[in-house]
Scaffold this motif. Structure first.
Motif, PDB file in Angstrom:
ATOM      1  N   ASN A 312       0.832  -1.205   0.000  1.00  0.00           N
ATOM      2  CA  ASN A 312       0.000   0.000   0.000  1.00  0.00           C
ATOM      3  C   ASN A 312       0.870   1.261   0.000  1.00  0.00           C
ATOM      4  O   ASN A 312       0.590   2.225  -0.731  1.00  0.00           O
ATOM      5  N   LEU A 313       1.932   1.248   0.800  1.00  0.00           N
ATOM      6  CA  LEU A 313       2.844   2.393   0.843  1.00  0.00           C
ATOM      7  C   LEU A 313       3.592   2.548  -0.481  1.00  0.00           C
ATOM      8  O   LEU A 313       3.790   3.667  -0.967  1.00  0.00           O
ATOM      9  N   ILE A 314       4.009   1.428  -1.066  1.00  0.00           N
ATOM     10  CA  ILE A 314       4.761   1.478  -2.332  1.00  0.00           C
ATOM     11  C   ILE A 314       3.913   2.112  -3.434  1.00  0.00           C
ATOM     12  O   ILE A 314       4.352   3.034  -4.130  1.00  0.00           O
ATOM     13  N   VAL A 315       2.681   1.627  -3.595  1.00  0.00           N
ATOM     14  CA  VAL A 315       1.828   2.109  -4.686  1.00  0.00           C
ATOM     15  C   VAL A 315       1.377   3.542  -4.432  1.00  0.00           C
ATOM     16  O   VAL A 315       1.422   4.390  -5.338  1.00  0.00           O
ATOM     17  N   PHE A 420       0.061  -5.917  -8.422  1.00  0.00           N
ATOM     18  CA  PHE A 420      -0.007  -5.476  -7.033  1.00  0.00           C
ATOM     19  C   PHE A 420      -1.382  -5.754  -6.426  1.00  0.00           C
ATOM     20  O   PHE A 420      -1.490  -6.122  -5.261  1.00  0.00           O
ATOM     21  N   GLU A 421      -2.429  -5.591  -7.235  1.00  0.00           N
ATOM     22  CA  GLU A 421      -3.774  -5.906  -6.756  1.00  0.00           C
ATOM     23  C   GLU A 421      -3.916  -7.398  -6.490  1.00  0.00           C
ATOM     24  O   GLU A 421      -4.517  -7.809  -5.489  1.00  0.00           O
ATOM     25  N   SER A 422      -3.360  -8.226  -7.375  1.00  0.00           N
ATOM     26  CA  SER A 422      -3.437  -9.676  -7.198  1.00  0.00           C
ATOM     27  C   SER A 422      -2.702 -10.116  -5.944  1.00  0.00           C
ATOM     28  O   SER A 422      -3.190 -10.961  -5.179  1.00  0.00           O
ATOM     29  N   VAL A 423      -1.520  -9.528  -5.707  1.00  0.00           N
ATOM     30  CA  VAL A 423      -0.749  -9.879  -4.511  1.00  0.00           C
ATOM     31  C   VAL A 423      -1.481  -9.435  -3.249  1.00  0.00           C
ATOM     32  O   VAL A 423      -1.542 -10.178  -2.257  1.00  0.00           O
ATOM     33  N   THR A 424      -2.051  -8.241  -3.260  1.00  0.00           N
ATOM     34  CA  THR A 424      -2.782  -7.744  -2.094  1.00  0.00           C
ATOM     35  C   THR A 424      -3.945  -8.661  -1.751  1.00  0.00           C
ATOM     36  O   THR A 424      -4.183  -8.978  -0.581  1.00  0.00           O
ATOM     37  N   SER A 450      10.038  -4.314 -13.477  1.00  0.00           N
ATOM     38  CA  SER A 450      11.255  -3.762 -14.087  1.00  0.00           C
ATOM     39  C   SER A 450      11.457  -4.245 -15.518  1.00  0.00           C
ATOM     40  O   SER A 450      12.084  -3.548 -16.332  1.00  0.00           O
ATOM     41  N   THR A 451      10.951  -5.414 -15.868  1.00  0.00           N
ATOM     42  CA  THR A 451      11.134  -5.954 -17.223  1.00  0.00           C
ATOM     43  C   THR A 451       9.951  -5.674 -18.138  1.00  0.00           C
ATOM     44  O   THR A 451       9.931  -6.157 -19.267  1.00  0.00           O
ATOM     45  N   SER A 452       8.977  -4.929 -17.641  1.00  0.00           N
ATOM     46  CA  SER A 452       7.815  -4.614 -18.476  1.00  0.00           C
ATOM     47  C   SER A 452       8.232  -3.681 -19.608  1.00  0.00           C
ATOM     48  O   SER A 452       9.153  -2.874 -19.481  1.00  0.00           O
ATOM     49  N   VAL A 453       7.516  -3.768 -20.738  1.00  0.00           N
ATOM     50  CA  VAL A 453       7.894  -2.993 -21.924  1.00  0.00           C
ATOM     51  C   VAL A 453       7.477  -1.535 -21.814  1.00  0.00           C
ATOM     52  O   VAL A 453       7.925  -0.700 -22.590  1.00  0.00           O
ATOM     53  N   THR A 454       6.648  -1.228 -20.849  1.00  0.00           N
ATOM     54  CA  THR A 454       6.165   0.131 -20.716  1.00  0.00           C
ATOM     55  C   THR A 454       7.265   1.068 -20.214  1.00  0.00           C
ATOM     56  O   THR A 454       8.154   0.662 -19.459  1.00  0.00           O
ATOM     57  N   SER A 455       7.169   2.300 -20.639  1.00  0.00           N
ATOM     58  CA  SER A 455       8.111   3.321 -20.179  1.00  0.00           C
ATOM     59  C   SER A 455       7.413   4.342 -19.296  1.00  0.00           C
ATOM     60  O   SER A 455       7.894   5.459 -19.133  1.00  0.00           O
ATOM     61  N   HIS A 456       6.293   3.962 -18.759  1.00  0.00           N
ATOM     62  CA  HIS A 456       5.518   4.875 -17.922  1.00  0.00           C
ATOM     63  C   HIS A 456       6.308   5.229 -16.671  1.00  0.00           C
ATOM     64  O   HIS A 456       6.992   4.371 -16.082  1.00  0.00           O
ATOM     65  N   SER A 461       8.834   4.538 -10.752  1.00  0.00           N
ATOM     66  CA  SER A 461       8.658   4.878  -9.333  1.00  0.00           C
ATOM     67  C   SER A 461       8.393   3.630  -8.497  1.00  0.00           C
ATOM     68  O   SER A 461       8.901   3.494  -7.378  1.00  0.00           O
ATOM     69  N   LEU A 462       7.615   2.696  -9.046  1.00  0.00           N
ATOM     70  CA  LEU A 462       7.321   1.461  -8.313  1.00  0.00           C
ATOM     71  C   LEU A 462       8.589   0.643  -8.087  1.00  0.00           C
ATOM     72  O   LEU A 462       8.798   0.092  -6.991  1.00  0.00           O
ATOM     73  N   VAL A 463       9.428   0.543  -9.095  1.00  0.00           N
ATOM     74  CA  VAL A 463      10.679  -0.208  -8.951  1.00  0.00           C
ATOM     75  C   VAL A 463      11.571   0.430  -7.894  1.00  0.00           C
ATOM     76  O   VAL A 463      12.156  -0.266  -7.041  1.00  0.00           O
ATOM     77  N   THR A 464      11.665   1.741  -7.906  1.00  0.00           N
ATOM     78  CA  THR A 464      12.491   2.446  -6.916  1.00  0.00           C
ATOM     79  C   THR A 464      11.974   2.217  -5.499  1.00  0.00           C
ATOM     80  O   THR A 464      12.755   1.946  -4.567  1.00  0.00           O
ATOM     81  N   GLU A 465      10.653   2.306  -5.317  1.00  0.00           N
ATOM     82  CA  GLU A 465      10.066   2.111  -3.988  1.00  0.00           C
ATOM     83  C   GLU A 465      10.239   0.671  -3.515  1.00  0.00           C
ATOM     84  O   GLU A 465      10.514   0.423  -2.332  1.00  0.00           O
ATOM     85  N   MET A 466      10.104  -0.281  -4.405  1.00  0.00           N
ATOM     86  CA  MET A 466      10.250  -1.686  -4.000  1.00  0.00           C
ATOM     87  C   MET A 466      11.677  -1.994  -3.581  1.00  0.00           C
ATOM     88  O   MET A 466      11.901  -2.735  -2.610  1.00  0.00           O
ATOM     89  N   ARG A 467      12.641  -1.457  -4.290  1.00  0.00           N
ATOM     90  CA  ARG A 467      14.032  -1.701  -3.909  1.00  0.00           C
ATOM     91  C   ARG A 467      14.326  -1.163  -2.522  1.00  0.00           C
ATOM     92  O   ARG A 467      15.063  -1.776  -1.749  1.00  0.00           O
ATOM     93  N   ALA A 468      13.745  -0.013  -2.198  1.00  0.00           N
ATOM     94  CA  ALA A 468      13.989   0.591  -0.885  1.00  0.00           C
ATOM     95  C   ALA A 468      13.278  -0.163   0.232  1.00  0.00           C
ATOM     96  O   ALA A 468      13.849  -0.402   1.300  1.00  0.00           O
ATOM     97  N   ARG A 469      12.023  -0.567   0.002  1.00  0.00           N
ATOM     98  CA  ARG A 469      11.231  -1.167   1.080  1.00  0.00           C
ATOM     99  C   ARG A 469      11.415  -2.682   1.184  1.00  0.00           C
ATOM    100  O   ARG A 469      11.151  -3.264   2.231  1.00  0.00           O
ATOM    101  N   PHE A 470      11.862  -3.341   0.122  1.00  0.00           N
ATOM    102  CA  PHE A 470      12.133  -4.772   0.168  1.00  0.00           C
ATOM    103  C   PHE A 470      13.593  -5.069   0.479  1.00  0.00           C
ATOM    104  O   PHE A 470      13.987  -6.237   0.511  1.00  0.00           O
ATOM    105  N   LEU A 471      14.377  -4.046   0.730  1.00  0.00           N
ATOM    106  CA  LEU A 471      15.804  -4.236   0.980  1.00  0.00           C
ATOM    107  C   LEU A 471      16.035  -5.054   2.249  1.00  0.00           C
ATOM    108  O   LEU A 471      15.432  -4.807   3.290  1.00  0.00           O
ATOM    109  N   GLY A 472      16.891  -6.036   2.163  1.00  0.00           N
ATOM    110  CA  GLY A 472      17.240  -6.844   3.328  1.00  0.00           C
ATOM    111  C   GLY A 472      16.191  -7.863   3.721  1.00  0.00           C
ATOM    112  O   GLY A 472      16.285  -8.451   4.808  1.00  0.00           O
ATOM    113  N   MET A 473      15.230  -8.115   2.874  1.00  0.00           N
ATOM    114  CA  MET A 473      14.166  -9.053   3.234  1.00  0.00           C
ATOM    115  C   MET A 473      14.689 -10.477   3.351  1.00  0.00           C
ATOM    116  O   MET A 473      14.251 -11.246   4.220  1.00  0.00           O
ATOM    117  N   GLU A 474      15.667 -10.847   2.524  1.00  0.00           N
ATOM    118  CA  GLU A 474      16.196 -12.202   2.585  1.00  0.00           C
ATOM    119  C   GLU A 474      17.134 -12.406   3.764  1.00  0.00           C
ATOM    120  O   GLU A 474      17.547 -13.534   4.028  1.00  0.00           O
TER     121      GLU A 474
END
Length: 549
Positions: A312-315, A420-424, A450-456, A461-474
């Motif tokens: 929710n915070l990422i999106v 993101f909706e499916s995961v939620t 990150s591998t999607s063909v869109t350049s939106h 922004s979603l990729v940047t937020e995920m890298r920050a908030r998913f950092l160190g999860m493993e």
């Protein structure tokens, strides 16, 4: 004259056949005994056709309307109006011995309670005492009343009905049809007695069940009511002896102090102490607020951030960074608000939906605290675009219209947010554990976007937020071990192989107490194992592709 009765002693009990035959044998000492036989035919389905009185043994109806009867003893005609009063008076006046015999037989029936009861049931009539007993309410100590009270309170708690529900006119009319003898308890009685007793009973059952639990996890959240009152809620999750996963709300407590880490830690510990699980808490899940995270650490519990809240915070943050998208979403929100506040517009929309053969769905409004409401709002707007456009034109509200070319941008946004909706939706399920999915979901989400063909710009922004908030999860031991133990993933879900090996060592060290060293090897799956529950389409395809490589 000696008068005797045969055929069941002229009992008024019903016969098994439709024809009832009463035989009267009469005779005097000076004359030969003679037998008078009279067949009384009655229709078992009509009460008016039955002649149940013993007086009819000596009479025969003479008219089609049954208003005149002829005495079989003297031949005199006697008027009757559906009863035997005149018949009995004639017998008493002119045939005393026959009248005395009938009265004697009726007295025998009256003195025999069981036969009297059978007679009443056969006639479909009740005595005065039986009628009073039938209409009187259940006694206070009645088992039947207690059983219905218990079912009523269970219905109120299960369906979250107000206690005043028992005072509603329609509900009481319904009860009078179901059981006229039952009177529901008052609202005050339910609140004071029944609900408190049920709550105490359920608390005792849950407390006894938790005594047999060795480990459990809790989830907690703080929220504010419409009356601006702060509350904290705690839910306990554990596995029963039959391997059934259980989730029980322990407490919803009012917070009257400031929401500092110390106050929240004290409130949490008071709840777990009350239920005797403080030392059994293996992990506590909450949102990512700093005060609640520190409160959990103060109680020396392991902490995990809620994945749904993190998404929710990422999106929400990613959308807020795109001002053009914020403006476009705001325009859609204005359109939805217009329809929600105008019955005329809503009626016109329904009419246009039918004309255009579109699904008759309502428009969905955005809720600021739920990112997926934005997704549902945009998705429904695109579905109903033609009906919305037609309705706005007919109502002369072209100022609210969004140009058709902007729909392409909205469609692209919906496509990006679909994983993101499916995961939620998947991670919010309560029917199965989801901790082991966090690492593979976070990894697949990052790769998919990150591998999607869109350049939106939203995707960036979603990729940047995920890298920050998913950092160190493993590096989180709880997530690492739970993922390794899941036969669908094991080591395959890790991007960092060192993290997977470290998790294996932790797992083996904990299992070495009970498991012999020869049986401690972790086997690698040879093929991809699918999850038992429904999966998001694209997300798990990415995982399967990685496994196949």
């Amino acid at each position: 004259m000696d008068l005797s009765f045969s055929s069941q002693e002229l009992s008024s009990e019903p016969s098994n056949s439709s024809d009832e035959t009463l035989e009267l044998a009469a005779g005097a000492s000076s004359t030969p005994r003679s037998t008078l036989s009279l067949n009384l035919t009655s229709n078992s389905s009509s009460r008016s056709g039955k002649k149940r009185s013993l007086a009819w043994v000596h009479y025969t109806t003479t008219t089609s309307d049954d208003k005149t009867a002829q005495c079989n003893l003297c031949g005199e005609k006697v008027k009757t109006s559906g009863n035997t009063t005149n018949l009995m008076i004639h017998l008493k006046k002119y045939h005393e011995s026959e009248h005395a015999a009938i009265m004697q037989q009726q007295e025998k029936v009256t003195q025999n309670p069981s036969k009297k009861r059978c007679t009443e049931l056969a006639k479909g009539q009740l005595t005065l005492s039986g009628s009073i007993e039938r209409t009187a309410g259940y006694p206070k100590n009645s088992f039947k009343r207690a059983l219905i009270d218990k079912a009523l309170v269970k219905m109120i708690t299960t369906d979250l009905q107000p206690a005043s529900f028992v005072e509603d006119t329609g509900f009481n009319e319904f009860l009078r049809v179901i059981d006229p003898k039952y009177t529901p308890p008052s609202r005050r009685t339910i609140m004071r007695d029944h609900l408190s007793q049920l709550y105490s009973s359920k608390c005792d059952e849950l407390r006894k069940e938790l005594e047999g639990v060795q480990h459990c996890s809790i989830t907690t959240d703080c929220w504010t009511s419409r009356a601006t009152e702060g509350y904290i809620i705690v839910t306990c999750h554990y596995i029963r002896n039959n391997w059934e996963l259980r989730s029980m709300v322990l407490n919803t407590t009012r917070l009257t102090t400031s929401h500092t880490s110390e106050n929240l830690a004290l409130a949490l510990k008071e709840i777990t102490d009350r239920w005797g699980i403080t030392e059994k808490v293996h992990c506590c899940i909450s949102d990512s607020a700093n005060n609640i995270k520190r409160a959990i650490r103060l109680n020396q519990w392991s902490h995990l951030s809620c994945l749904a809240h993190t998404i929710n915070l990422i999106v929400a943050t990613s959308i807020s960074h795109d001002q053009e998208l914020v403006t476009l979403v705001g325009s859609v929100k204005k359109i939805v608000s217009f329809f929600h506040h105008s019955s005329k517009a809503m009626d016109s929309l329904h009419l246009n939906q039918k004309r255009l053969n579109l699904p008759e769905h309502k428009l969905i409004q955005q809720v600021d605290t739920r990112w997926n409401s934005t997704y549902y709002m945009l998705e429904r707007y695109l579905e109903q675009y033609e009906a919305i456009k037609t309705t706005l034109c007919l109502l002369d509200r072209n100022d609210l219209m969004i140009p058709r070319e902007r729909n392409t941008a909205l469609q692209e946004v919906v496509k990006i947010l679909t994983p993101f909706e499916s995961v939620t939706r998947e991670i919010s399920s309560e029917n199965y554990t989801s901790g082991s999915k966090i690492i593979p979901i976070s990894r697949c989400l990052q790769r998919l976007v990150s591998t999607s063909v869109t350049s939106h710009s939203l995707a960036e922004s979603l990729v940047t937020e995920m890298r920050a908030r998913f950092l160190g999860m493993e590096e989180n031991n709880l997530l690492t071990v739970s993922t390794l133990l899941d036969p669908r993933f094991k080591k395959l879900a890790f991007s960092d192989k060192d993290a997977a090996e470290r998790g294996v060592r932790i797992l083996l060290s904990e299992a070495s107490i009970d498991v012999p060293a020869g049986n401690s090897r972790v086997n690698e799956p040879s093929v991809s194992i699918q999850s038992a529950e429904p999966q998001p389409n694209d997300l798990w395809k990415v995982f399967d592709e990685e496994v196949a490589q």
